[in-house]
Motif scaffolding. Structure first.
Motif, short mmCIF file in Angstrom:
data_model
loop_
_atom_site.label_atom_id
_atom_site.label_comp_id
_atom_site.label_asym_id
_atom_site.label_seq_id
_atom_site.Cartn_x
_atom_site.Cartn_y
_atom_site.Cartn_z
N GLU A 132 0.84 -2.45 -5.01
CA GLU A 132 1.09 -1.26 -4.20
C GLU A 132 1.12 -0.03 -5.10
O GLU A 132 1.43 -0.12 -6.30
N PRO A 133 0.80 1.16 -4.57
CA PRO A 133 0.93 2.38 -5.36
C PRO A 133 2.36 2.56 -5.84
O PRO A 133 3.31 2.34 -5.08
N ALA A 134 2.54 2.92 -7.10
CA ALA A 134 3.88 3.12 -7.65
C ALA A 134 4.56 4.29 -6.95
O ALA A 134 3.91 5.29 -6.59
N ILE A 135 5.87 4.18 -6.73
CA ILE A 135 6.59 5.24 -6.06
C ILE A 135 6.51 6.55 -6.84
O ILE A 135 6.51 7.64 -6.26
N ASP A 136 6.42 6.46 -8.17
CA ASP A 136 6.24 7.67 -8.99
C ASP A 136 4.99 8.43 -8.57
O ASP A 136 4.99 9.65 -8.44
N ASP A 137 3.90 7.68 -8.33
CA ASP A 137 2.65 8.32 -7.92
C ASP A 137 2.77 8.93 -6.53
O ASP A 137 2.22 9.99 -6.25
N VAL A 138 3.49 8.23 -5.64
CA VAL A 138 3.68 8.74 -4.29
C VAL A 138 4.40 10.09 -4.32
O VAL A 138 3.96 11.07 -3.71
N VAL A 139 5.51 10.15 -5.06
CA VAL A 139 6.28 11.39 -5.13
C VAL A 139 5.46 12.49 -5.82
O VAL A 139 5.46 13.64 -5.39
N ASP A 144 1.45 5.12 2.48
CA ASP A 144 0.13 5.02 3.13
C ASP A 144 -0.50 6.40 3.31
O ASP A 144 -1.72 6.56 3.23
N GLU A 145 0.35 7.40 3.55
CA GLU A 145 -0.16 8.75 3.82
C GLU A 145 -0.82 9.37 2.59
O GLU A 145 -1.89 9.98 2.70
N VAL A 146 -0.19 9.24 1.45
CA VAL A 146 -0.72 9.92 0.25
C VAL A 146 -1.46 8.98 -0.69
O VAL A 146 -2.22 9.44 -1.54
N SER A 147 -1.24 7.68 -0.55
CA SER A 147 -1.95 6.70 -1.41
C SER A 147 -2.41 5.53 -0.54
O SER A 147 -1.82 4.45 -0.57
N LEU A 194 -13.50 -12.54 -15.67
CA LEU A 194 -12.46 -13.46 -15.20
C LEU A 194 -11.43 -12.75 -14.30
O LEU A 194 -10.80 -13.40 -13.46
N ARG A 195 -11.24 -11.46 -14.50
CA ARG A 195 -10.29 -10.71 -13.68
C ARG A 195 -11.02 -9.55 -13.00
O ARG A 195 -11.78 -8.82 -13.65
N HIS A 196 -10.70 -9.36 -11.69
CA HIS A 196 -11.33 -8.29 -10.91
C HIS A 196 -10.25 -7.47 -10.21
O HIS A 196 -9.31 -8.03 -9.63
N HIS A 197 -10.41 -6.15 -10.24
CA HIS A 197 -9.53 -5.23 -9.54
C HIS A 197 -10.30 -4.66 -8.35
O HIS A 197 -11.30 -3.94 -8.53
N LEU A 198 -9.86 -4.97 -7.15
CA LEU A 198 -10.56 -4.56 -5.93
C LEU A 198 -9.67 -3.60 -5.13
O LEU A 198 -8.65 -4.00 -4.58
N ALA A 199 -10.07 -2.33 -5.10
CA ALA A 199 -9.31 -1.33 -4.35
C ALA A 199 -9.79 -1.33 -2.90
O ALA A 199 -11.00 -1.24 -2.64
N PHE A 200 -8.85 -1.43 -1.96
CA PHE A 200 -9.21 -1.50 -0.54
C PHE A 200 -8.25 -0.65 0.29
O PHE A 200 -7.14 -0.33 -0.15
N ARG A 201 -8.67 -0.30 1.47
CA ARG A 201 -7.85 0.47 2.40
C ARG A 201 -7.39 -0.43 3.54
O ARG A 201 -8.17 -1.21 4.09
#
Length: 320
Positions: free
Chosen positions: A304-311, A236-239, A271-278
């Protein structure tokens, strides 16, 4: 289970300064690291090559003596009380073996029973459990040198557990394993932590291991701890953004203006939608209800954000 305060380890490195002369310099591998791990926790300890992970593990297990600082494992000083500590912890190094290369796997287990002075009945019960859960029976009579890497790693984990350790330290335990062997080992370790309350400390470059096994993450780089906390909180802190992927029954051009959504993207002709939210602005449940009020929903998924991206972002925060 583990108490570390201002732990530091230096190495003296020699280099050629001329034909007949050497110069020496100090290299700090671990610098003022402090943390505590409670009994029953499962903790991932990650960082790039040369970050200080393996050096820390070697100090925790008594292989290396700290240059300064304080370390206690199971209430013991690892460097001064190695024999007592060895009876209470298990260690698995992915690239080193504690099994006898030319002996059948079962005979290695018998030798370890003698070394750790484990009562026969307790050893037999523990071995039977590991044989069943890790499917060791087909190759117990096979010499270790003839085992596949996946089979040997299952044997290594079993060898580390036969004396019922309170703490299991794993350094790259799934390195080189195929997907099936990795998943089998992960399931076993998760069960071990939940059912028996064995404390797990895991260092690995395979971040899927961390996501599967660890509720807490410590990130180390250049010998210092960058971040330490529950994996979900660090995520949550970084992504802080999550993505709701919605498949609709019929195409909709866009789903703009939804409360809490910071960006939206449509594909497959709507037909498919990607909705980014906080999370602090809305919840997945509220967002799903809003979408369902506008269109017929066929399927949904929260990414959820991938752990690779978090690190990676935690490393980038240090560089920044």
């Amino acid at each position: 289970m583990i108490e570390v305060a201002d732990l530091r380890r230096e190495f003296t490195v020699a280099s050629q300064a001329g034909r007949f002369r050497r110069t020496y310099r100090k290299v700090v591998a671990v610098d003022a690291v402090s943390f505590e791990i409670a009994a029953g926790e499962s903790v991932g300890y990650v960082g790039p090559n040369g970050a200080g992970k393996s050096t820390t593990i070697k100090m925790l297990t008594g292989i290396l003596v700290p240059s300064s600082g304080r370390v206690r494992v199971c209430g013991l000083d690892p460097a001064r009380q190695r024999r007592e500590l060895a009876a209470r912890i298990g260690v698995v190094f992915g690239q080193r073996s504690q099994l006898w290369w030319d002996l059948p796997l079962a005979e290695s287990f018998d030798l370890l029973r003698e070394i750790y002075r484990v009562p026969r009945t307790e050893h037999a019960a523990r071995l039977a459990e590991c044989v069943e859960l890790l499917d060791l029976a087909p190759f117990l009579a096979t010499p270790v040198r003839q085992l596949s890497l996946g089979q040997r790693m299952r044997g290594e984990v079993t060898a580390a557990l036969l004396h019922s350790p309170e703490l299991l330290v794993l350094d790259e335990p799934t390195i080189g394993l195929d997907l099936e062997s990795k998943e089998r080992l992960r399931e076993f370790l998760a069960e071990l932590n939940v059912r028996r309350g064995t404390t797990l400390l895991l260092t690995t470059h395979d971040l899927d291991d961390i996501a599967r096994l660890c509720r807490r993450l410590m990130v180390i780089d250049h010998g210092t701890v960058l971040a330490d906390g529950p994996l979900d909180e660090l995520r949550d802190e970084v992504s802080p953004e999550r993505v709701l992927v919605v498949d609709l029954e019929r195409p909709v051009a866009d789903l703009d203006g939804l409360p809490g959504v910071v960006s939206a993207r449509a594909e497959a002709g709507g037909l498919r939608h990607h909705l980014a939210f906080r999370r602090e602005l809305t919840t997945a449940a509220k967002l799903i209800a809003e979408v369902a009020g506008r269109a017929d929903v066929h399927d949904i998924a929260v990414v959820e954000p991938a752990i690779d991206d978090v690190v990676r972002r935690l490393y980038g925060r240090r560089r920044g």
